[in-house]
Design a protein around this motif. Structure first.
Motif, PDB file in Angstrom:
ATOM      1  N   PRO A  34     -10.428  80.278  59.090  1.00 33.92           N
ATOM      2  CA  PRO A  34     -10.182  78.859  58.806  1.00 33.92           C
ATOM      3  C   PRO A  34      -8.674  78.581  58.785  1.00 33.92           C
ATOM      4  N   TYR A  35      -8.259  77.528  59.488  1.00 32.70           N
ATOM      5  CA  TYR A  35      -6.846  77.143  59.457  1.00 32.70           C
ATOM      6  C   TYR A  35      -6.534  76.571  58.067  1.00 32.70           C
ATOM      7  N   PHE A  36      -5.265  76.535  57.707  1.00 31.30           N
ATOM      8  CA  PHE A  36      -4.873  76.056  56.370  1.00 31.30           C
ATOM      9  C   PHE A  36      -5.184  74.558  56.219  1.00 31.30           C
ATOM     10  N   GLN A  37      -5.992  74.238  55.217  1.00 29.97           N
ATOM     11  CA  GLN A  37      -6.338  72.856  54.816  1.00 29.97           C
ATOM     12  C   GLN A  37      -6.776  71.964  55.970  1.00 29.97           C
ATOM     13  N   TYR A  85      -0.322  69.509  59.521  1.00 30.86           N
ATOM     14  CA  TYR A  85       0.809  68.742  58.957  1.00 30.86           C
ATOM     15  C   TYR A  85       0.622  68.604  57.453  1.00 30.86           C
ATOM     16  N   SER A  86       1.699  68.756  56.724  1.00 33.47           N
ATOM     17  CA  SER A  86       1.643  68.680  55.260  1.00 33.47           C
ATOM     18  C   SER A  86       1.444  67.226  54.810  1.00 33.47           C
ATOM     19  N   ARG A  87       0.653  67.087  53.730  1.00 29.57           N
ATOM     20  CA  ARG A  87       0.484  65.761  53.137  1.00 29.57           C
ATOM     21  C   ARG A  87       1.203  65.655  51.792  1.00 29.57           C
ATOM     22  N   LYS A  96       4.556  65.210  56.237  1.00 26.90           N
ATOM     23  CA  LYS A  96       4.734  64.960  57.684  1.00 26.90           C
ATOM     24  C   LYS A  96       5.280  66.182  58.431  1.00 26.90           C
ATOM     25  N   SER A  97       5.666  67.225  57.675  1.00 28.82           N
ATOM     26  CA  SER A  97       6.183  68.406  58.378  1.00 28.82           C
ATOM     27  C   SER A  97       5.034  69.323  58.782  1.00 28.82           C
ATOM     28  N   LEU A  98       5.177  69.978  59.925  1.00 32.93           N
ATOM     29  CA  LEU A  98       4.283  71.089  60.223  1.00 32.93           C
ATOM     30  C   LEU A  98       4.416  72.097  59.089  1.00 32.93           C
TER      31      LEU A  98
END
Ligand SMILES: C[S@@+](CC[C@H](N)C(=O)[O-])C[C@H]1O[C@@H](n2cnc3c(N)ncnc32)[C@H](O)[C@@H]1O
Length: 368
Positions: A34-37, A85-87, A96-98
């Motif tokens: 599973p990818y992160f979040q 992308y970070s929330r 908004k950052s990877l």
């Protein structure tokens, strides 16, 4: 590995069920954790929903630590990863950052002693449409090839592609290849890249069996429409399987069989592929040349019987790795947390087996 565990799904948490597999029993691991979040697979104990990217890295590090034990020293691990992308700042990156989740995991794995042999770009030819207006849309994921030792099984000849350009012998009017037996032997990693300069110096266009497919793979995302929403495309599994999982291994010592050595006329065509893979447009020619690369021979002196190579997917989902393994005569083992996905996978595998049997029966009828 106990025959009882071959071609079976172990339902449960990978951190528990991996313990049931014997030391150094698996030839190759092909998996997409599973990818992160990114997705909720609907089960307590699932990986991927950790609060921070650092926690996700640590969980996967534990799983990959378990894989070190079950993987043979000649084995390889093909790890499909994607980013998000970070929330929130609290995820580990500014909004908004990877998140750079694959990069963070790979740095940790390299510190754990994994040798990072390739970073492949899976360029999706049918990427998800995106409405973002302040960045470019994402159209690729990555697949890392990781090994534990510098000597590992890698059958490059099984995945070579036809050369695009041919240097022609003007007098004979045909492409120039190295004479049989003089091409760079590439059936194990010691010989992998030798010989290309020598071939060019002799005026030849490249390896007689075709070219190295390179590390950017144009493959459409899976079009599977079942209840699992994150399946691999079969084509993404095919090359790792053919290159990384030996066709046969010694039943006693587990060493992979190899191809190579002198090839007699009578041996040519002795081991045709069981069936052409999906992307036949490229592979028709490819498989014609593969048949000229010699018979399988043991990589040891045990004089014991052989058995198929074994591929493991510890995040099995709907079982794509098993489908491709069965098409190519390899054994497989899957671990999956969600029993509904395991049921789905078993159905897919059974349906594919019936399809193969029907196709084989009809081609035998036609041949008779
Ligand atoms: C990206 S999907 C894999 C899809 C698979 N490659 C296919 O083609 O169907 C990841 C899978 O890991 C499973 N998973 C998540 N956490 C797990 C855990 N702790 N143990 C075992 N499986 C887990 C999920 O249920 C999901 O099916």
């Amino acid at each position: 590995m106990s025959p009882r565990l071959r071609n079976r799904i172990l339902v449960g948490d990978v951190r528990e069920r991996l313990r049931e597999l014997a030391d150094a029993s698996v030839d190759c691991v092909i998996t997409s954790p599973p990818y992160f979040q990114l997705r909720d697979f609907g089960m307590a104990g699932q990986l991927g929903l950790e609060p921070t990217v650092g926690d996700w890295v640590e969980e996967l590090r534990v799983v990959l630590g378990g894989l070190i034990r079950v993987l043979k020293p000649t084995g390889s691990l093909w790890l499909n990863l994607g980013d998000t992308y970070s929330r929130h700042h609290r995820s580990g990156a500014p909004p908004k950052s990877l998140v750079l989740a694959p990069e963070r995991l790979l740095l940790a794995l390299a510190a754990d002693g994994w040798i990072v042999r390739n970073k492949l770009i899976w360029a999706k030819t049918n990427p998800m449409p995106s409405s973002v207006a302040d960045r470019l849309s994402g159209t690729y994921d990555v697949v890392y090839l990781l090994v534990r030792s510098g000597r590992y099984h890698f059958d490059l000849d099984a995945i070579r592609l036809p050369h695009r350009s041919h240097r022609t012998d003007r007098r004979a009017g045909r492409p120039v290849y190295p004479p049989p037996g003089q091409g760079a032997p590439s059936w194990d990693s010691d010989h992998g890249n030798q010989g290309l300069a020598a071939l060019h110096a002799r005026g030849q266009v490249g390896h007689r069996l075709g070219k190295n497919p390179g590390d950017v793979w144009q493959i459409p995302a899976a079009n599977y429409r079942g209840a699992h929403f994150a399946t691999f495309p079969e084509a993404l599994v095919e090359r790792p399987l053919l290159a990384g999982c030996p066709e046969r291994v010694c039943r006693r010592c587990g060493r992979p069989y190899k191809r190579g050595g002198r090839v007699s006329r009578s041996q040519l065509g002795a081991s045709p592929p069981r069936r052409a893979p999906r992307d036949v447009h490229r592979f028709k020619h490819h498989y014609r040349v593969i048949r000229t690369r010699g018979p399988l021979r043991p990589g040891c002196s045990c004089r014991a019987a052989s058995q198929p190579g074994l591929v493991l997917d510890p995040f099995f989902g709907a079982g794509t790795v098993a489908l491709v393994a069965a098409q190519h005569g390899r054994d497989w083992i899957g671990i999956e947390l969600n029993p509904d996905f395991a049921r789905l996978a078993n159905e897919r595998i059974a349906n594919a087996r019936t399809d193969r049997a029907t196709t084989q029966a009809s081609s035998e009828r036609q041949a008779a």
